[in-house]
Write a protein that holds these residues in place. Sequence first.
Motif, PDB file in Angstrom:
ATOM      1  N   UNK A   1     -79.194  39.480 -32.050  1.00 42.17           N
ATOM      2  CA  UNK A   1     -79.573  40.838 -32.399  1.00 42.17           C
ATOM      3  C   UNK A   1     -80.371  41.508 -31.285  1.00 42.17           C
ATOM      4  N   UNK A   2     -81.087  40.717 -30.491  1.00 38.49           N
ATOM      5  CA  UNK A   2     -81.851  41.298 -29.387  1.00 38.49           C
ATOM      6  C   UNK A   2     -80.928  41.750 -28.249  1.00 38.49           C
ATOM      7  N   UNK A   3     -79.786  41.106 -28.080  1.00 40.20           N
ATOM      8  CA  UNK A   3     -78.832  41.476 -27.032  1.00 40.20           C
ATOM      9  C   UNK A   3     -77.978  42.677 -27.433  1.00 40.20           C
ATOM     10  N   UNK A   4     -77.957  43.021 -28.679  1.00 39.77           N
ATOM     11  CA  UNK A   4     -77.066  44.059 -29.186  1.00 39.77           C
ATOM     12  C   UNK A   4     -77.259  45.416 -28.515  1.00 39.77           C
ATOM     13  N   UNK A   5     -78.487  45.943 -28.318  1.00 40.42           N
ATOM     14  CA  UNK A   5     -78.605  47.248 -27.653  1.00 40.42           C
ATOM     15  C   UNK A   5     -78.042  47.256 -26.232  1.00 40.42           C
ATOM     16  N   UNK A   6     -78.219  46.171 -25.478  1.00 36.51           N
ATOM     17  CA  UNK A   6     -77.673  46.104 -24.129  1.00 36.51           C
ATOM     18  C   UNK A   6     -76.142  46.060 -24.161  1.00 36.51           C
ATOM     19  N   UNK A   7     -75.599  45.374 -25.141  1.00 35.54           N
ATOM     20  CA  UNK A   7     -74.152  45.317 -25.263  1.00 35.54           C
ATOM     21  C   UNK A   7     -73.584  46.687 -25.629  1.00 35.54           C
ATOM     22  N   UNK A   8     -74.314  47.455 -26.428  1.00 35.16           N
ATOM     23  CA  UNK A   8     -73.859  48.799 -26.777  1.00 35.16           C
ATOM     24  C   UNK A   8     -73.854  49.682 -25.531  1.00 35.16           C
ATOM     25  N   UNK A   9     -74.895  49.582 -24.696  1.00 33.23           N
ATOM     26  CA  UNK A   9     -74.927  50.354 -23.454  1.00 33.23           C
ATOM     27  C   UNK A   9     -73.790  49.961 -22.522  1.00 33.23           C
ATOM     28  N   UNK A  10     -73.517  48.675 -22.428  1.00 29.07           N
ATOM     29  CA  UNK A  10     -72.422  48.195 -21.592  1.00 29.07           C
ATOM     30  C   UNK A  10     -71.080  48.694 -22.119  1.00 29.07           C
ATOM     31  N   UNK A  11     -70.917  48.674 -23.442  1.00 38.93           N
ATOM     32  CA  UNK A  11     -69.674  49.143 -24.048  1.00 38.93           C
ATOM     33  C   UNK A  11     -69.471  50.631 -23.798  1.00 38.93           C
ATOM     34  N   UNK A  12     -70.515  51.433 -23.945  1.00 41.42           N
ATOM     35  CA  UNK A  12     -70.369  52.872 -23.704  1.00 41.42           C
ATOM     36  C   UNK A  12     -70.073  53.158 -22.238  1.00 41.42           C
ATOM     37  N   UNK A  13     -70.692  52.395 -21.322  1.00 44.61           N
ATOM     38  CA  UNK A  13     -70.404  52.577 -19.901  1.00 44.61           C
ATOM     39  C   UNK A  13     -68.956  52.199 -19.593  1.00 44.61           C
ATOM     40  N   UNK A  14     -68.492  51.116 -20.188  1.00 47.00           N
ATOM     41  CA  UNK A  14     -67.107  50.678 -19.952  1.00 47.00           C
ATOM     42  C   UNK A  14     -66.112  51.700 -20.491  1.00 47.00           C
ATOM     43  N   UNK A  15     -66.370  52.256 -21.659  1.00 50.39           N
ATOM     44  CA  UNK A  15     -65.448  53.267 -22.206  1.00 50.39           C
ATOM     45  C   UNK A  15     -65.475  54.542 -21.369  1.00 50.39           C
ATOM     46  N   UNK A  16     -66.648  54.909 -20.841  1.00 49.34           N
ATOM     47  CA  UNK A  16     -66.729  56.091 -19.989  1.00 49.34           C
ATOM     48  C   UNK A  16     -65.925  55.877 -18.711  1.00 49.34           C
ATOM     49  N   UNK A  17     -66.040  54.689 -18.120  1.00 50.36           N
ATOM     50  CA  UNK A  17     -65.278  54.377 -16.912  1.00 50.36           C
ATOM     51  C   UNK A  17     -63.784  54.377 -17.208  1.00 50.36           C
ATOM     52  N   UNK A  18     -63.408  53.822 -18.333  1.00 46.46           N
ATOM     53  CA  UNK A  18     -61.994  53.774 -18.696  1.00 46.46           C
ATOM     54  C   UNK A  18     -61.447  55.178 -18.915  1.00 46.46           C
TER      55      UNK A  18
END
Length: 129
Positions: free
Chosen positions: A22-39
């Motif tokens: 659960x502590x890693x979840x906010x960082x994973x959300x940021x990574x996911x949004x960055x990846x979708x923006x790049x895509x």
Amino acid sequence: MKYQKQALLGIAGLALIASPMLMKLPFQINTFTAATTIQESENIERLRATERANTADVINELGVIPSYQKLRIRGYLDNRKVNPRPDTAGYLEDETVYVYDSIGKCIGRIQERKWQWKSHFKNVCNNAP
């Protein structure tokens, strides 16, 4: 009521076990949004490239020659000792194209398919846009 303490201890144990995830979840959300923006930006660039290719194909089929008024030579700074000698083959005889160096300074023009460098010809860049 009889098993309330055991249930609370079990829930607390599960929370301790799940807390690293659960502590890693906010960082994973940021990574996911960055990846979708790049895509999405890559998809837009692919779409633009295909549109440019289609436009180039249509221009080639019609036989229309695009007209350019400016030419920028990258990686060249204005120098009296080094003549850049741009290729003049793709321009029409009645076409005048002003040539700029990499910082945007006029260095000459192509007129009547001939390269006129400002170091050899006077007043070449006086009317440059």
